[in-house]
Design a protein around this motif. Structure first.
Motif, PDB file in Angstrom:
ATOM      1  N   TYR A 109      -7.546   3.245   4.238  1.00  0.00           N
ATOM      2  CA  TYR A 109      -7.928   4.645   4.420  1.00  0.00           C
ATOM      3  C   TYR A 109      -8.631   4.857   5.759  1.00  0.00           C
ATOM      4  CZ  TYR A 109      -8.246   9.292   2.500  1.00  0.00           C
ATOM      5  OH  TYR A 109      -8.061  10.637   2.279  1.00  0.00           O
ATOM      6  N   ARG A 110      -8.595   6.063   6.235  1.00  0.00           N
ATOM      7  CA  ARG A 110      -9.154   6.371   7.553  1.00  0.00           C
ATOM      8  C   ARG A 110     -10.678   6.399   7.527  1.00  0.00           C
ATOM      9  NH1 ARG A 110     -10.812  11.612   8.841  1.00  0.00           N
ATOM     10  NH2 ARG A 110     -10.533  13.153   7.197  1.00  0.00           N
ATOM     11  N   GLY A 111     -11.270   6.262   8.707  1.00  0.00           N
ATOM     12  CA  GLY A 111     -12.699   6.421   8.885  1.00  0.00           C
ATOM     13  C   GLY A 111     -12.996   7.750   9.553  1.00  0.00           C
ATOM     14  N   ALA A 112     -14.252   7.970   9.908  1.00  0.00           N
ATOM     15  CA  ALA A 112     -14.620   9.210  10.577  1.00  0.00           C
ATOM     16  C   ALA A 112     -13.967   9.322  11.947  1.00  0.00           C
ATOM     17  CB  ALA A 112     -16.145   9.291  10.708  1.00  0.00           C
ATOM     18  N   ASN A 113     -13.794   8.178  12.625  1.00  0.00           N
ATOM     19  CA  ASN A 113     -13.228   8.174  13.978  1.00  0.00           C
ATOM     20  C   ASN A 113     -12.028   7.244  14.121  1.00  0.00           C
ATOM     21  OD1 ASN A 113     -15.392   9.843  15.263  1.00  0.00           O
ATOM     22  ND2 ASN A 113     -16.637   8.143  14.506  1.00  0.00           N
ATOM     23  N   TRP A 114     -11.558   6.686  13.026  1.00  0.00           N
ATOM     24  CA  TRP A 114     -10.441   5.735  13.047  1.00  0.00           C
ATOM     25  C   TRP A 114      -9.335   6.290  12.162  1.00  0.00           C
ATOM     26  CZ3 TRP A 114      -8.673   2.136   9.135  1.00  0.00           C
ATOM     27  CH2 TRP A 114      -7.754   1.196   9.614  1.00  0.00           C
ATOM     28  N   PRO A 115      -8.068   6.257  12.600  1.00  0.00           N
ATOM     29  CA  PRO A 115      -7.008   6.972  11.878  1.00  0.00           C
ATOM     30  C   PRO A 115      -6.472   6.296  10.629  1.00  0.00           C
ATOM     31  CG  PRO A 115      -6.085   5.887  13.803  1.00  0.00           C
ATOM     32  CD  PRO A 115      -7.576   5.679  13.868  1.00  0.00           C
ATOM     33  N   GLY A 116      -6.961   5.104  10.288  1.00  0.00           N
ATOM     34  CA  GLY A 116      -6.427   4.398   9.129  1.00  0.00           C
ATOM     35  C   GLY A 116      -5.151   3.661   9.488  1.00  0.00           C
ATOM     36  N   ALA A 117      -4.580   2.967   8.506  1.00  0.00           N
ATOM     37  CA  ALA A 117      -3.367   2.182   8.741  1.00  0.00           C
ATOM     38  C   ALA A 117      -2.438   2.331   7.548  1.00  0.00           C
ATOM     39  CB  ALA A 117      -3.717   0.710   8.958  1.00  0.00           C
ATOM     40  N   ALA A 118      -1.224   2.797   7.824  1.00  0.00           N
ATOM     41  CA  ALA A 118      -0.214   2.940   6.773  1.00  0.00           C
ATOM     42  C   ALA A 118       0.302   1.569   6.355  1.00  0.00           C
ATOM     43  CB  ALA A 118       0.940   3.797   7.281  1.00  0.00           C
ATOM     44  N   PRO A 119       0.691   1.417   5.089  1.00  0.00           N
ATOM     45  CA  PRO A 119       1.326   0.165   4.681  1.00  0.00           C
ATOM     46  C   PRO A 119       2.705   0.045   5.321  1.00  0.00           C
ATOM     47  CG  PRO A 119       1.463   1.772   2.910  1.00  0.00           C
ATOM     48  CD  PRO A 119       0.624   2.388   3.992  1.00  0.00           C
ATOM     49  N   ALA A 120       3.183  -1.175   5.460  1.00  0.00           N
ATOM     50  CA  ALA A 120       4.497  -1.406   6.075  1.00  0.00           C
ATOM     51  C   ALA A 120       5.619  -0.774   5.263  1.00  0.00           C
ATOM     52  CB  ALA A 120       4.740  -2.906   6.232  1.00  0.00           C
ATOM     53  N   GLN A 121       5.414  -0.658   3.956  1.00  0.00           N
ATOM     54  CA  GLN A 121       6.399  -0.007   3.084  1.00  0.00           C
ATOM     55  C   GLN A 121       5.714   0.396   1.795  1.00  0.00           C
ATOM     56  OE1 GLN A 121       9.398  -2.830   1.408  1.00  0.00           O
ATOM     57  NE2 GLN A 121       8.314  -4.343   2.651  1.00  0.00           N
ATOM     58  N   ASN A 122       6.427   1.147   0.968  1.00  0.00           N
ATOM     59  CA  ASN A 122       5.891   1.578  -0.314  1.00  0.00           C
ATOM     60  C   ASN A 122       6.210   0.520  -1.362  1.00  0.00           C
ATOM     61  OD1 ASN A 122       4.997   2.884  -2.581  1.00  0.00           O
ATOM     62  ND2 ASN A 122       6.513   4.529  -2.521  1.00  0.00           N
ATOM     63  N   ALA A 123       5.172  -0.145  -1.861  1.00  0.00           N
ATOM     64  CA  ALA A 123       5.364  -1.181  -2.878  1.00  0.00           C
ATOM     65  C   ALA A 123       5.018  -0.684  -4.279  1.00  0.00           C
ATOM     66  CB  ALA A 123       4.506  -2.404  -2.541  1.00  0.00           C
ATOM     67  N   PHE A 124       4.606   0.586  -4.407  1.00  0.00           N
ATOM     68  CA  PHE A 124       4.245   1.120  -5.723  1.00  0.00           C
ATOM     69  C   PHE A 124       5.518   1.455  -6.489  1.00  0.00           C
ATOM     70  CE2 PHE A 124       2.993   4.410  -8.741  1.00  0.00           C
ATOM     71  CZ  PHE A 124       1.832   3.874  -9.281  1.00  0.00           C
ATOM     72  N   ARG A 125       5.675   0.835  -7.663  1.00  0.00           N
ATOM     73  CA  ARG A 125       6.912   1.029  -8.425  1.00  0.00           C
ATOM     74  C   ARG A 125       6.891   2.347  -9.195  1.00  0.00           C
ATOM     75  NH1 ARG A 125       5.457  -4.083  -9.515  1.00  0.00           N
ATOM     76  NH2 ARG A 125       5.064  -3.630 -11.702  1.00  0.00           N
ATOM     77  N   GLU A 126       5.968   2.469 -10.149  1.00  0.00           N
ATOM     78  CA  GLU A 126       5.877   3.719 -10.893  1.00  0.00           C
ATOM     79  C   GLU A 126       4.607   3.743 -11.728  1.00  0.00           C
ATOM     80  OE1 GLU A 126       8.310   4.062 -14.701  1.00  0.00           O
ATOM     81  OE2 GLU A 126       9.579   2.764 -13.470  1.00  0.00           O
ATOM     82  N   PRO A 127       4.170   4.947 -12.127  1.00  0.00           N
ATOM     83  CA  PRO A 127       2.987   5.054 -12.983  1.00  0.00           C
ATOM     84  C   PRO A 127       3.214   4.327 -14.306  1.00  0.00           C
ATOM     85  CG  PRO A 127       3.692   7.217 -12.184  1.00  0.00           C
ATOM     86  CD  PRO A 127       4.755   6.252 -11.808  1.00  0.00           C
ATOM     87  N   GLY A 128       2.113   3.821 -14.861  1.00  0.00           N
ATOM     88  CA  GLY A 128       2.171   3.138 -16.142  1.00  0.00           C
ATOM     89  C   GLY A 128       2.518   1.677 -16.051  1.00  0.00           C
TER      90      GLY A 128
END
Length: 198
Positions: A109-128
């Motif tokens: 997640y981003r900071g007050a002055n730092w833009p954060g970093a996106a993951p290389a890809q989406n590894a989230f499969r599904e809720p539950g």
């Protein structure tokens, strides 16, 4: 090198400071997939224990660490793991997200002055579904006068063995941190006030 400290072994609640969390069995509510349904047991920790949930903060503090967390979210679930109480790895229902950003599951997640970093890809499969999160983390370094000489670093981050980050420096605490300052150690924190999470 000192081995694993199982923070949720035995009476898991004893190793943490929190309100509104309970040990139970849990699954997604089939009728209302935005909710989790609990039952008697102790296979999971969930922030549905009665009073409004607080963050779930370890009594132990850590510097360099390897962290393993198993997590489940309902639909539109939103939580996060803060290493040292300062640096958030986002947990979010990012189902179907093709171009994840720092605010999606596995993002730093981003900071007050730092833009954060996106993951290389989406590894989230599904809720539950249960997901494995593995973090290798190096704490910031400080010289003898207490000046920071090296930023905190996520050496590796994986969800379900999918590599999301490697050698990402984080120059400041991310938003929502327990502490505005940086230090050589801090607690592990699980975000509990945004949505249900197990």
């Amino acid at each position: 090198s000192e081995g694993w400290l199982r923070l949720t072994f035995g009476d898991a609640l004893d190793a943490w400071n929190s309100t509104g969390w309970q040990a139970c069995d849990v699954e997604i509510d089939a009728a209302e997939r935005g909710k989790l349904r609990t039952s008697e047991g102790n296979s999971a920790l969930v922030n549905l224990g009665g009073p409004p949930p607080s963050p779930y903060v370890s009594e132990h503090v850590f510097g360099d660490a390897r962290v393993h967390v198993e997590f489940m979210l309902p639909e539109q679930g939103n939580s996060g793991v803060y290493v040292m109480g300062r640096y958030e790895l986002q947990l979010l229902d990012s189902s179907g997200q093709e171009n994840p950003g720092f605010g999606d599951c596995g993002g730093i997640y981003r900071g007050a002055n730092w833009p954060g970093a996106a993951p290389a890809q989406n590894a989230f499969r599904e809720p539950g579904e249960w997901h494995d999160l593995d973090i290798v983390f190096e704490a910031p370094r400080f010289d003898a006068d207490g000046r920071k000489s090296r930023h905190a670093r996520f050496v590796r981050v994986l969800i379900d063995d999918v590599l999301l980050h490697e050698n990402v420096e984080v120059p400041e605490p991310t938003l929502g941190a327990l502490f505005a300052d940086e230090g050589p150690s801090g607690p592990l924190m699980l975000q509990g006030d945004h949505s249900p999470v197990a």
